[in-house]
Enzyme design. Structure first.
Site, PDB file in Angstrom:
ATOM      1  N   HIS A 179      72.505  29.575  15.941  1.00  0.00           N
ATOM      2  CA  HIS A 179      72.860  28.719  17.083  1.00  0.00           C
ATOM      3  C   HIS A 179      71.918  27.516  17.165  1.00  0.00           C
ATOM      4  O   HIS A 179      72.351  26.377  17.356  1.00  0.00           O
ATOM      5  CB  HIS A 179      72.759  29.515  18.389  1.00  0.00           C
ATOM      6  N   HIS A 219      70.274  35.570  14.101  1.00  0.00           N
ATOM      7  CA  HIS A 219      71.471  35.181  14.856  1.00  0.00           C
ATOM      8  C   HIS A 219      71.210  33.939  15.713  1.00  0.00           C
ATOM      9  O   HIS A 219      71.977  32.965  15.673  1.00  0.00           O
ATOM     10  CB  HIS A 219      71.906  36.346  15.747  1.00  0.00           C
ATOM     11  N   GLU A 220      70.125  33.969  16.464  1.00  0.00           N
ATOM     12  CA  GLU A 220      69.835  32.855  17.367  1.00  0.00           C
ATOM     13  C   GLU A 220      69.409  31.599  16.600  1.00  0.00           C
ATOM     14  O   GLU A 220      69.656  30.482  17.056  1.00  0.00           O
ATOM     15  CB  GLU A 220      68.754  33.256  18.371  1.00  0.00           C
TER      16      GLU A 220
END
Length: 370
Positions: free
Chosen positions: A30, A26-27
């Site tokens: 980003h 997920h990170e």
């Protein structure tokens, strides 16, 4: 007789590995889109709390592993605070440093960076599901009724052996597995079934039945029951090119059913007791891990989809909350005022805390503590 749950060490290990993988994925979404947009990442942390290990790369990003491995984050230069306020020292930066900060970027870039986290969770699940399709094939047994259980919902509606179910509540059905998926989330609900009988289409309506199914460990789930049996199963091979397409469709269907299930809870058709939290996820992750690698990987794909879905909900503190603010900014032509952002954050904080308390109570109740 249900299997015994794995020992706590296995459960904790399985949960930490799964959460660690999904948070990193997920990170990284980003982080990678942030880099593409020219934003400097000051810190990429796996876990929270005191740092156990850290290394600064040539771009000045601190890659760290922290003591509490239940989450993680990426911190961009000039990163906005939890309530959306910019770094108070931002105005003191040089022009070059300002251009590397998150808030200096155009609206679409900021939105892309925020959306990238959930998007990569979906993509990760698609890759896993695509791999399963390539290795094991596509279950494509036609939704043709081979037999009907007595006094079942199907019998009451007037369905017969040989009927081919082609739609359920307006949703197209191409296989028995799709039929089972659509029926599973509507126990005791009215249903409209479109069937093909003797080359002619007919529509039948009625009320679904209900069944309580238990897995190997005795965990219960309430599912819709029509009361039909399919013809002999069919499994079709899937090419590497076709697999991502089928996996994307499957992921979209899981998101749709998750959204529908959430709506059923909000409208009272399902009990809030069916919502599980971190403790329940940890329990299930340990059980899937004990059942084997395939069961565990399947759970990781499902949780990845749900993580992406939850993060897109328009709630402050989540990616969806930021995207909602960007949507408002796009409409009014300027950022939402700090006061409104602060209010929005506080309301969202109360909602998130209340939700966590509720699902934790549900988890403890399911363990027999209440």
């Amino acid at each position: 007789m249900p299997l015994s749950s794995p020992n706590p060490i296995i459960t904790i290990l399985a949960f930490v590995i799964m959460i660690g993988i999904l948070v990193i994925i997920h990170e990284l979404g980003h982080y990678l889109v942030g880099r593409w947009c020219g934003v400097k990442a000051e810190k990429f942390s796996v876990g929270f709390g005191p740092q156990i290990y850290g290394r600064v790369d040539k771009r000045g990003t601190l890659w760290r592993v922290a003591a509490l491995p239940l989450g993680g984050y990426v911190q961009f230069a000039g990163d906005m605070g939890a309530a959306g306020g910019e770094d108070p020292n931002w105005q003191n930066l040089s022009e070059r440093e300002k251009n590397q900060t998150f808030q200096s970027k155009k609206l679409w870039q900021r939105a892309a960076i925020v959306f990238a986290g959930p998007a990569v969770n979906f993509l990760f699940a698609i890759l896993i599901i695509a791999g399963f399709y390539v290795v094991y094939g596509n279950p494509s047994t036609p939704a043709i009724i081979e037999s009907i259980e007595p006094v079942s919902a199907a019998e009451k509606m007037g369905l017969r052996k040989g009927d081919e179910i082609i739609e359920v509540n307006g949703i197209s059905i191409d296989s028995y597995s799709e039929l089972a998926r659509e029926l599973s989330i509507i126990p005791n609900e009215d249903v409209e079934i479109n069937i093909k009988r003797n080359e002619a289409n007919q529509i039948f309506t009625g009320r679904m039945g209900e069944q309580i199914v238990k897995d190997e460990y005795g965990n219960e789930a309430r599912l819709g029951l029509l009361g039909v049996m399919p013809i002999a199963p069919v499994l079709e091979p899937v090419s590497i090119i076709e697999a991502p397409v089928l996996a994307t469709i499957e992921t979209a269907n899981i998101i749709r059913l998750t959204f529908k299930s959430l709506g059923q809870i909000i409208t009272g058709k399902r009990s809030v007791k069916e919502l599980g939290g971190p403790l329940k996820i940890a329990k299930v992750s340990g059980e899937r891990f004990a059942l084997g690698l395939l069961a565990y990987i399947s759970l990781i794909a499902l949780i990845s989809i749900n993580l992406g879905f939850i993060n897109l909900l328009p709630i402050p503190m989540l990616d969806g909350g930021h995207l909602l603010m960007y949507g408002v900014e796009a409409i009014i032509g300027k950022p939402v005022t700090p006061a409104i952002q602060e209010w929005f954050f506080k309301v969202g904080f109360i909602v998130v805390v209340g939700f966590m308390v509720m699902v934790t109570f549900n988890d403890l109740s399911s363990f027999g503590l209440f």
